[in-house]
Design a protein around this motif. Sequence first.
Motif, PDB file in Angstrom:
ATOM      1  N   GLY A 103       0.801  -1.214   0.000  1.00 42.45           N
ATOM      2  CA  GLY A 103       0.000   0.000   0.000  1.00 42.45           C
ATOM      3  C   GLY A 103       0.840   1.271   0.000  1.00 42.45           C
ATOM      4  O   GLY A 103       0.417   2.306   0.493  1.00 42.45           O
ATOM      5  N   THR A 104       2.052   1.169  -0.562  1.00 45.55           N
ATOM      6  CA  THR A 104       2.975   2.307  -0.627  1.00 45.55           C
ATOM      7  C   THR A 104       3.524   2.410  -2.047  1.00 45.55           C
ATOM      8  O   THR A 104       3.212   1.579  -2.901  1.00 45.55           O
ATOM      9  CB  THR A 104       4.172   2.109   0.329  1.00 45.55           C
ATOM     10  N   LEU A 105       4.378   3.392  -2.258  1.00 43.00           N
ATOM     11  CA  LEU A 105       5.151   3.416  -3.493  1.00 43.00           C
ATOM     12  C   LEU A 105       6.231   2.346  -3.413  1.00 43.00           C
ATOM     13  O   LEU A 105       6.658   1.952  -2.322  1.00 43.00           O
ATOM     14  CB  LEU A 105       5.813   4.781  -3.680  1.00 43.00           C
ATOM     15  N   LYS A 106       6.677   1.885  -4.574  1.00 48.19           N
ATOM     16  CA  LYS A 106       7.875   1.042  -4.631  1.00 48.19           C
ATOM     17  C   LYS A 106       9.063   1.923  -4.265  1.00 48.19           C
ATOM     18  O   LYS A 106       8.948   3.150  -4.212  1.00 48.19           O
ATOM     19  CB  LYS A 106       8.073   0.500  -6.050  1.00 48.19           C
ATOM     20  N   LEU A 107      10.201   1.307  -4.032  1.00 47.18           N
ATOM     21  CA  LEU A 107      11.426   2.090  -3.925  1.00 47.18           C
ATOM     22  C   LEU A 107      11.741   2.599  -5.321  1.00 47.18           C
ATOM     23  O   LEU A 107      11.733   1.838  -6.285  1.00 47.18           O
ATOM     24  CB  LEU A 107      12.574   1.244  -3.374  1.00 47.18           C
ATOM     25  N   LEU A 108      11.981   3.885  -5.431  1.00 47.93           N
ATOM     26  CA  LEU A 108      12.106   4.508  -6.744  1.00 47.93           C
ATOM     27  C   LEU A 108      13.567   4.663  -7.158  1.00 47.93           C
ATOM     28  O   LEU A 108      14.435   4.972  -6.342  1.00 47.93           O
ATOM     29  CB  LEU A 108      11.439   5.887  -6.724  1.00 47.93           C
ATOM     30  N   TRP A 109      13.805   4.440  -8.439  1.00 52.55           N
ATOM     31  CA  TRP A 109      15.101   4.745  -9.038  1.00 52.55           C
ATOM     32  C   TRP A 109      15.258   6.266  -9.052  1.00 52.55           C
ATOM     33  O   TRP A 109      14.273   7.004  -9.104  1.00 52.55           O
ATOM     34  CB  TRP A 109      15.141   4.244 -10.485  1.00 52.55           C
ATOM     35  N   GLU A 110      16.478   6.738  -9.079  1.00 55.81           N
ATOM     36  CA  GLU A 110      16.716   8.182  -9.125  1.00 55.81           C
ATOM     37  C   GLU A 110      16.002   8.822 -10.314  1.00 55.81           C
ATOM     38  O   GLU A 110      15.387   9.887 -10.177  1.00 55.81           O
ATOM     39  CB  GLU A 110      18.214   8.480  -9.185  1.00 55.81           C
ATOM     40  N   GLU A 111      16.048   8.188 -11.469  1.00 54.33           N
ATOM     41  CA  GLU A 111      15.370   8.754 -12.645  1.00 54.33           C
ATOM     42  C   GLU A 111      13.870   8.904 -12.400  1.00 54.33           C
ATOM     43  O   GLU A 111      13.247   9.835 -12.909  1.00 54.33           O
ATOM     44  CB  GLU A 111      15.586   7.860 -13.880  1.00 54.33           C
ATOM     45  N   GLU A 112      13.283   7.982 -11.636  1.00 57.62           N
ATOM     46  CA  GLU A 112      11.846   8.029 -11.365  1.00 57.62           C
ATOM     47  C   GLU A 112      11.498   9.151 -10.396  1.00 57.62           C
ATOM     48  O   GLU A 112      10.599   9.944 -10.658  1.00 57.62           O
ATOM     49  CB  GLU A 112      11.367   6.672 -10.822  1.00 57.62           C
ATOM     50  N   TRP A 113      12.222   9.240  -9.255  1.00 55.32           N
ATOM     51  CA  TRP A 113      11.848  10.291  -8.304  1.00 55.32           C
ATOM     52  C   TRP A 113      12.162  11.677  -8.834  1.00 55.32           C
ATOM     53  O   TRP A 113      11.416  12.610  -8.591  1.00 55.32           O
ATOM     54  CB  TRP A 113      12.366  10.043  -6.888  1.00 55.32           C
ATOM     55  N   ARG A 114      13.221  11.806  -9.624  1.00 52.56           N
ATOM     56  CA  ARG A 114      13.502  13.120 -10.219  1.00 52.56           C
ATOM     57  C   ARG A 114      12.414  13.496 -11.236  1.00 52.56           C
ATOM     58  O   ARG A 114      11.992  14.650 -11.302  1.00 52.56           O
ATOM     59  CB  ARG A 114      14.873  13.144 -10.885  1.00 52.56           C
ATOM     60  N   ALA A 115      11.938  12.524 -12.007  1.00 53.19           N
ATOM     61  CA  ALA A 115      10.884  12.795 -12.995  1.00 53.19           C
ATOM     62  C   ALA A 115       9.583  13.226 -12.318  1.00 53.19           C
ATOM     63  O   ALA A 115       8.799  13.978 -12.895  1.00 53.19           O
ATOM     64  CB  ALA A 115      10.643  11.562 -13.864  1.00 53.19           C
ATOM     65  N   MET A 116       9.359  12.772 -11.080  1.00 53.37           N
ATOM     66  CA  MET A 116       8.163  13.152 -10.329  1.00 53.37           C
ATOM     67  C   MET A 116       8.252  14.575  -9.785  1.00 53.37           C
ATOM     68  O   MET A 116       7.273  15.110  -9.304  1.00 53.37           O
ATOM     69  CB  MET A 116       7.942  12.195  -9.149  1.00 53.37           C
ATOM     70  N   GLY A 117       9.442  15.168  -9.834  1.00 52.02           N
ATOM     71  CA  GLY A 117       9.604  16.537  -9.372  1.00 52.02           C
ATOM     72  C   GLY A 117      10.366  16.675  -8.074  1.00 52.02           C
ATOM     73  O   GLY A 117      10.503  17.773  -7.545  1.00 52.02           O
ATOM     74  N   ILE A 118      10.899  15.562  -7.541  1.00 49.77           N
ATOM     75  CA  ILE A 118      11.728  15.637  -6.334  1.00 49.77           C
ATOM     76  C   ILE A 118      13.106  16.130  -6.760  1.00 49.77           C
ATOM     77  O   ILE A 118      13.718  15.574  -7.669  1.00 49.77           O
ATOM     78  CB  ILE A 118      11.818  14.260  -5.637  1.00 49.77           C
ATOM     79  N   THR A 119      13.562  17.187  -6.111  1.00 51.33           N
ATOM     80  CA  THR A 119      14.870  17.756  -6.457  1.00 51.33           C
ATOM     81  C   THR A 119      15.759  17.761  -5.228  1.00 51.33           C
ATOM     82  O   THR A 119      15.390  18.280  -4.181  1.00 51.33           O
ATOM     83  CB  THR A 119      14.729  19.197  -6.993  1.00 51.33           C
ATOM     84  N   GLN A 120      16.896  17.138  -5.346  1.00 54.61           N
ATOM     85  CA  GLN A 120      17.917  17.155  -4.295  1.00 54.61           C
ATOM     86  C   GLN A 120      19.258  16.869  -4.954  1.00 54.61           C
ATOM     87  O   GLN A 120      19.321  16.453  -6.098  1.00 54.61           O
ATOM     88  CB  GLN A 120      17.583  16.188  -3.158  1.00 54.61           C
ATOM     89  N   SER A 121      20.322  17.131  -4.214  1.00 50.66           N
ATOM     90  CA  SER A 121      21.660  16.964  -4.764  1.00 50.66           C
ATOM     91  C   SER A 121      21.949  15.491  -5.076  1.00 50.66           C
ATOM     92  O   SER A 121      21.151  14.607  -4.757  1.00 50.66           O
ATOM     93  CB  SER A 121      22.693  17.546  -3.798  1.00 50.66           C
ATOM     94  N   LEU A 122      23.087  15.240  -5.677  1.00 47.37           N
ATOM     95  CA  LEU A 122      23.439  13.897  -6.131  1.00 47.37           C
ATOM     96  C   LEU A 122      23.754  12.961  -4.968  1.00 47.37           C
ATOM     97  O   LEU A 122      24.142  13.394  -3.892  1.00 47.37           O
ATOM     98  CB  LEU A 122      24.656  13.968  -7.059  1.00 47.37           C
ATOM     99  N   GLY A 123      23.596  11.660  -5.221  1.00 47.40           N
ATOM    100  CA  GLY A 123      24.008  10.634  -4.283  1.00 47.40           C
ATOM    101  C   GLY A 123      22.902  10.065  -3.414  1.00 47.40           C
ATOM    102  O   GLY A 123      23.114   9.071  -2.730  1.00 47.40           O
ATOM    103  N   TRP A 124      21.721  10.654  -3.425  1.00 48.89           N
ATOM    104  CA  TRP A 124      20.627  10.180  -2.586  1.00 48.89           C
ATOM    105  C   TRP A 124      19.985   8.943  -3.177  1.00 48.89           C
ATOM    106  O   TRP A 124      19.758   8.867  -4.378  1.00 48.89           O
ATOM    107  CB  TRP A 124      19.567  11.270  -2.404  1.00 48.89           C
ATOM    108  N   GLU A 125      19.703   7.964  -2.329  1.00 44.33           N
ATOM    109  CA  GLU A 125      19.007   6.734  -2.723  1.00 44.33           C
ATOM    110  C   GLU A 125      17.710   6.634  -1.924  1.00 44.33           C
ATOM    111  O   GLU A 125      17.714   6.828  -0.703  1.00 44.33           O
ATOM    112  CB  GLU A 125      19.866   5.497  -2.423  1.00 44.33           C
ATOM    113  N   HIS A 126      16.627   6.332  -2.616  1.00 42.43           N
ATOM    114  CA  HIS A 126      15.338   6.090  -1.952  1.00 42.43           C
ATOM    115  C   HIS A 126      15.420   4.690  -1.354  1.00 42.43           C
ATOM    116  O   HIS A 126      15.510   3.711  -2.079  1.00 42.43           O
ATOM    117  CB  HIS A 126      14.212   6.198  -2.981  1.00 42.43           C
ATOM    118  N   TYR A 127      15.421   4.603  -0.018  1.00 43.77           N
ATOM    119  CA  TYR A 127      15.646   3.305   0.616  1.00 43.77           C
ATOM    120  C   TYR A 127      14.440   2.760   1.365  1.00 43.77           C
ATOM    121  O   TYR A 127      14.424   1.586   1.723  1.00 43.77           O
ATOM    122  CB  TYR A 127      16.872   3.344   1.541  1.00 43.77           C
ATOM    123  N   GLU A 128      13.418   3.587   1.615  1.00 40.94           N
ATOM    124  CA  GLU A 128      12.273   3.085   2.371  1.00 40.94           C
ATOM    125  C   GLU A 128      11.099   4.037   2.212  1.00 40.94           C
ATOM    126  O   GLU A 128      11.276   5.204   1.878  1.00 40.94           O
ATOM    127  CB  GLU A 128      12.636   2.949   3.855  1.00 40.94           C
TER     128      GLU A 128
END
Length: 118
Positions: free
Chosen positions: A72-97
């Motif tokens: 009932g949540t989002l999957k863990l997103l690849w960087e290309e996916e979360w950036r395409a959704m409009g999330i902006t942050q510096s390099l190196g961040w991984e969506h882990y949970e």
Amino acid sequence: MSSPEDMGIDTSRRNPHPRPLSDNERARLEEFVEAIHYSTRYSDSEFEYRHVQLPKAMLKAIPSDYHDKSKGTLKLLWEEEWRAMGITQSLGWEHYEVHEPEPHILLFKRPLNYQPPQ
């Protein structure tokens, strides 16, 4: 540079490959981008962390194949996916949970003192 596996990220909870958003899907998410909230960074001895809070209504506009129906949540997103959704942050961040009680909160981490590749 650390791989997601080195960082303890369960990559089986991601799409097998980054799934790009269509122009139409991206347009549906644009109205929410200004309301995305970014926490301050916090850290332990190994990683720095932050959480990103999406507007709750944004979850309904995110394509269904970005969702983990079993949790009932989002999957863990690849960087290309979360950036395409409009999330902006510096390099190196991984969506882990994803914070399951509040599925609009995405948890990110990266190694302490991260240096982007030259």
